[in-house]
Design a protein around this motif. Structure first.
Motif, PDB file in Angstrom:
ATOM      1  N   LYS A   1      36.606  37.854  45.558  1.00 49.75           N
ATOM      2  CA  LYS A   1      36.283  38.585  44.588  1.00 49.75           C
ATOM      3  C   LYS A   1      37.258  39.170  43.786  1.00 49.75           C
ATOM      4  O   LYS A   1      36.971  39.435  42.747  1.00 49.75           O
ATOM      5  CB  LYS A   1      35.763  39.942  45.298  1.00 49.75           C
ATOM      6  CG  LYS A   1      34.836  40.825  44.486  1.00 49.75           C
ATOM      7  CD  LYS A   1      34.035  41.569  45.129  1.00 49.75           C
ATOM      8  CE  LYS A   1      32.876  42.395  44.307  1.00 49.75           C
ATOM      9  NZ  LYS A   1      32.271  41.638  43.519  1.00 49.75           N
ATOM     10  N   SER A   2      38.664  39.417  44.317  1.00 53.33           N
ATOM     11  CA  SER A   2      39.676  39.916  43.633  1.00 53.33           C
ATOM     12  C   SER A   2      40.243  38.712  42.443  1.00 53.33           C
ATOM     13  O   SER A   2      40.879  39.173  41.584  1.00 53.33           O
ATOM     14  CB  SER A   2      40.910  40.299  44.564  1.00 53.33           C
ATOM     15  OG  SER A   2      41.391  38.853  45.153  1.00 53.33           O
TER      16      SER A   2
ATOM     17  N   ALA B   1      45.903  36.851  45.019  1.00 56.32           N
ATOM     18  CA  ALA B   1      45.438  37.483  43.512  1.00 56.32           C
ATOM     19  C   ALA B   1      46.660  38.085  42.998  1.00 56.32           C
ATOM     20  O   ALA B   1      46.752  37.966  41.478  1.00 56.32           O
ATOM     21  CB  ALA B   1      44.298  38.585  43.631  1.00 56.32           C
ATOM     22  N   GLU B   2      47.515  39.015  43.613  1.00 53.58           N
ATOM     23  CA  GLU B   2      48.639  39.408  43.075  1.00 53.58           C
ATOM     24  C   GLU B   2      49.542  38.369  42.477  1.00 53.58           C
ATOM     25  O   GLU B   2      50.438  38.850  41.396  1.00 53.58           O
ATOM     26  CB  GLU B   2      49.121  40.621  43.815  1.00 53.58           C
ATOM     27  CG  GLU B   2      48.286  41.808  43.954  1.00 53.58           C
ATOM     28  CD  GLU B   2      48.874  42.908  44.860  1.00 53.58           C
ATOM     29  OE1 GLU B   2      50.176  43.132  44.848  1.00 53.58           O
ATOM     30  OE2 GLU B   2      48.158  43.829  45.427  1.00 53.58           O
ATOM     31  N   THR B   3      49.583  37.251  43.270  1.00 57.09           N
ATOM     32  CA  THR B   3      50.817  36.358  42.895  1.00 57.09           C
ATOM     33  C   THR B   3      50.313  35.584  41.572  1.00 57.09           C
ATOM     34  O   THR B   3      51.290  35.255  40.852  1.00 57.09           O
ATOM     35  CB  THR B   3      50.632  35.388  44.139  1.00 57.09           C
ATOM     36  OG1 THR B   3      51.240  36.191  45.195  1.00 57.09           O
ATOM     37  CG2 THR B   3      51.721  34.285  43.675  1.00 57.09           C
TER      38      THR B   3
ATOM     39  N   ILE C   1      44.084  41.581  55.905  1.00 53.92           N
ATOM     40  CA  ILE C   1      44.358  41.875  54.492  1.00 53.92           C
ATOM     41  C   ILE C   1      43.244  41.495  53.862  1.00 53.92           C
ATOM     42  O   ILE C   1      42.593  40.056  54.027  1.00 53.92           O
ATOM     43  CB  ILE C   1      45.620  40.899  53.936  1.00 53.92           C
ATOM     44  CG1 ILE C   1      46.912  41.344  54.522  1.00 53.92           C
ATOM     45  CG2 ILE C   1      45.719  41.283  52.383  1.00 53.92           C
ATOM     46  CD1 ILE C   1      47.341  43.050  54.369  1.00 53.92           C
ATOM     47  N   THR C   2      42.562  42.354  53.341  1.00 56.71           N
ATOM     48  CA  THR C   2      41.262  42.111  52.615  1.00 56.71           C
ATOM     49  C   THR C   2      41.082  41.754  51.241  1.00 56.71           C
ATOM     50  O   THR C   2      42.092  41.989  50.497  1.00 56.71           O
ATOM     51  CB  THR C   2      40.448  43.502  52.630  1.00 56.71           C
ATOM     52  OG1 THR C   2      41.018  44.427  52.087  1.00 56.71           O
ATOM     53  CG2 THR C   2      40.009  43.969  53.922  1.00 56.71           C
TER      54      THR C   2
END
Length: 637
Positions: free
Chosen positions: A333-334, A282-284, A275-276
């Motif tokens: 980065k995200s 980040a989504e959490t 998973i990159t």
């Protein structure tokens, strides 16, 4: 075994694997609905299911040799395997979600607060820096939330559950176990199969959805509310101040415990699985982090006013203290935009501090003379300004870094300021010492402007003596506040402090001259002595007039100045002693020289109304701020 026998065995294993998968088809099997594979109990079914998934994936990925008996049935077999994989992935997705929703540990808000406090102490010990806002933050969240449970907790003893992260670069991060280790291992096993089968996006979505709900719940329990920038800026200051205190505590807990623990959990589940760019983490937390820092951003761009300075400094110190932790947690980065947002907020808060200090200086200068304070006591502006700059000195380490320019001659009086104080800027002496920091220069400038304003306010008094007493009281209070704060005294400097001390002593001397010179003038010998053969050498009429004038002047001073107020007890007593040292010897001498001339005539009590002791007692009424009772103090003599 020949080739056909081996192929048959493979076919048999594949069929057995597909059959096992179909048994757990949640859409077709009642057994699948009754219980979960990964329920924290017997793991044999879960392990068999995972082996079956591995077998089917292997059969799909293995090339089939030309001429193999499997070639004839490869199309049907492949379709069957694909169908089994889809069913397996649907099942694993349900299991993944169930683990995330049912296996989290639980923790009380108070325990997070305790861990956060521990991390701050560790940070202070390790880095030599403390947090000024901690003493103000007080207790827990609002009533009813104190015992609310978050959807994650620590496990085991305090010493075992506080761990150092492999990625952390600060000593203040305190991670906790959000799920038990066996549940984390199961999540990783499921994620590994889903990602390998091409269902990585679905896996990340389930993970982020479940953990995001837990993080959002945590923010609510810490008192972090969803407000737009406009809503924050429209709040009354008292309400906003309370929210800032709550936010400071919540920010430390979120960054150092909640977000860092989420990153650790994400790493344990997904690290090395392809998973990159840290997408699950980040989504959490990204939405929660944006919400958290959005509040501070609204403050940083809001209206600047002097009363906001210290809470904005608290915000600045908090974010500055947290910035290394934010960099460590949001390193991908995200997620790096969160660090960028925090750094930009910190910069805007610093600019707000500089702007507020300038606005405060202007407000002190512009404060208009209205009505004189009764009794010449300390003006509310003086108390406010000196308490304000005493608090400023408490933030010296931060402000030394933020205040980098001195108050220049051009910046001291803006157009509005000139309009407030007159057509031309007032001539104000501004002492500038060598090796003076810009912050110290600003503090001295505030006192200079305050003095100038007080001089204008002193002009409101019709009684010159009261005007001098007013200036004495207020400049003495300034000196007292400077001496009472070691930090403030160091920045103000002894040279300027001596000047201030000289000013209030000069005001005290000017008061005494304005009041007591004319009273003591009644006790002069000039005009009393006469010559003549039938005279005693003393004009009794002039002597009686002198006693009458003295009595009237002293009674007027006593009546008037008893309601004047010197709030500092030591200063009040020193002023009385100074008056006594001038008045009592002069009166005693005058009375000794001329008493017999009055007592030999008619009604001597009309002229010699007071003994020296009466005057001494009456002086104790002066500057008490309440009406006197002179008659009650008189003695018979």
């Amino acid at each position: 075994m020949d080739g056909s026998g081996g192929a048959a065995a493979v076919e048999g294993d594949l069929e057995a694997a597909e059959k096992l998968i179909m048994q757990w088809d949640s859409t077709a099997s009642s057994a699948g609905d009754e219980r979960m594979l990964f329920d924290g109990g017997d793991r044999s079914d879960a392990e068999r299911f995972l082996r079956a998934v591995d077998e089917i994936r292997r059969s799909i990925s293995e090339p089939i040799a030309t001429g193999s008996p499997r070639r004839s049935s490869s199309s049907a077999s492949h379709s069957s395997s694909e169908n089994a994989i889809q069913i397996a992935m649907a099942r694993l997705e349900d299991e993944f979600r169930n683990l995330l929703l049912t296996r989290p540990n639980e923790i009380e808000v108070d325990e997070l607060v305790d861990l956060s406090t521990l991390s701050m102490k560790s940070s202070a010990a390790g880095e030599g820096s403390g947090d000024l806002s901690d003493a103000e933050e007080g207790g827990g969240v609002d009533g009813g939330e104190e015992h609310a449970f978050l959807s994650e907790t620590v496990e085991g003893s305090s010493s075992s559950r506080i761990r150092r992260s492999s990625m952390q670069s600060t000593r203040s991060i305190r991670e906790i176990d959000l799920l038990p280790s066996d549940a984390v291992d199961d999540l990783r096993s499921i994620a590994e199969r889903m990602i390998a089968a091409g269902y990585g996006r679905e896996c990340v979505q389930v993970y982020a959805g479940a953990r995001k709900a837990a993080v959002d719940m945590c923010l609510r329990q810490l008192g972090v509310e969803k407000h737009s920038i406009g809503e924050v800026q429209r709040l009354e200051w008292d309400a906003l101040e309370a929210k800032i205190r709550r936010w400071i505590r919540a920010a430390k807990i979120c960054v150092r415990i909640v977000f860092s623990s989420e990153r650790r959990l994400c790493d344990r589940v997904f690290d090395g699985l392809g998973i990159t760019d840290d997408a699950p983490f980040a989504e959490t937390v990204k939405g929660a982090a944006i919400q958290l820092f959005g509040f501070a951003e609204a403050i940083s761009i809001g209206r600047r006013s002097p009363e906001k300075l210290f809470k904005i400094l608290d915000l600045h110190d908090t974010i500055s203290d947290l910035l290394p932790d934010i960099a460590a947690v949001f390193l991908s980065k995200s997620a790096e935009s969160i660090y960028t947002q925090a750094a930009e907020i910190l910069s805007r808060l610093a600019e707000a501090v500089r702007g507020i200090l300038s606005e405060f200086e202007n407000a002190v200068l512009r404060d208009p003379p209205k009505t004189p304070v009764p009794g010449g006591t300390i003006h509310p502006l003086t108390r406010y300004v000196m308490n304000y700059i005493s608090l400023i000195s408490d933030y010296k380490p931060t402000l030394i870094e933020l205040i980098i320019t001195r108050p220049s001659a051009s910046s001291r009086f803006s157009g509005d300021d000139q309009a407030a104080v007159g057509a031309t800027p007032p001539e104000i002496e501004f002492p500038e010492a060598e090796n003076q920091t810009p912050l110290a220069a600003h503090l001295i400038w505030i006192i200079v402007v305050l003095e100038h304003n007080l001089e204008n306010k002193a002009n409101l008094y019709k009684d010159t003596a009261l005007a001098h007493l007013f200036l004495m009281n207020n400049v003495h209070y300034i000196v007292h506040k400077v001496k009472g704060s070691p930090e403030l005294r160091e920045m103000i400097g002894d040279d300027y402090l001596r000047k201030l001390t000289g000013k209030f002593r000069l005001s005290a001397t000017s008061y005494q001259r304005a009041t007591w010179v004319k009273i003591l003038h009644c006790l002069r010998d000039e005009g009393i002595h006469v010559s003549g053969s039938f005279s005693s050498g003393v004009s009794k009429s002039m002597l009686r007039e002198r006693f009458r004038a003295f009595n009237a002047a002293f009674e007027e001073a006593h009546k008037t100045q008893a309601i004047w107020f010197v709030p500092d007890t030591q200063l009040r007593e020193e002023l009385r002693i100074s008056i006594s040292e001038k008045l009592l010897p002069a009166y005693r001498s005058f009375l000794g020289r001329f008493r017999q001339h009055i007592e030999s005539g008619k009604h001597p009590e009309m002229y010699i109304k007071y003994s020296v002791e009466d005057l001494e007692m009456a002086l104790s009424d002066f500057f008490e701020g309440c009406p006197p009772s002179l008659n009650n103090r008189r003695r018979s003599h």
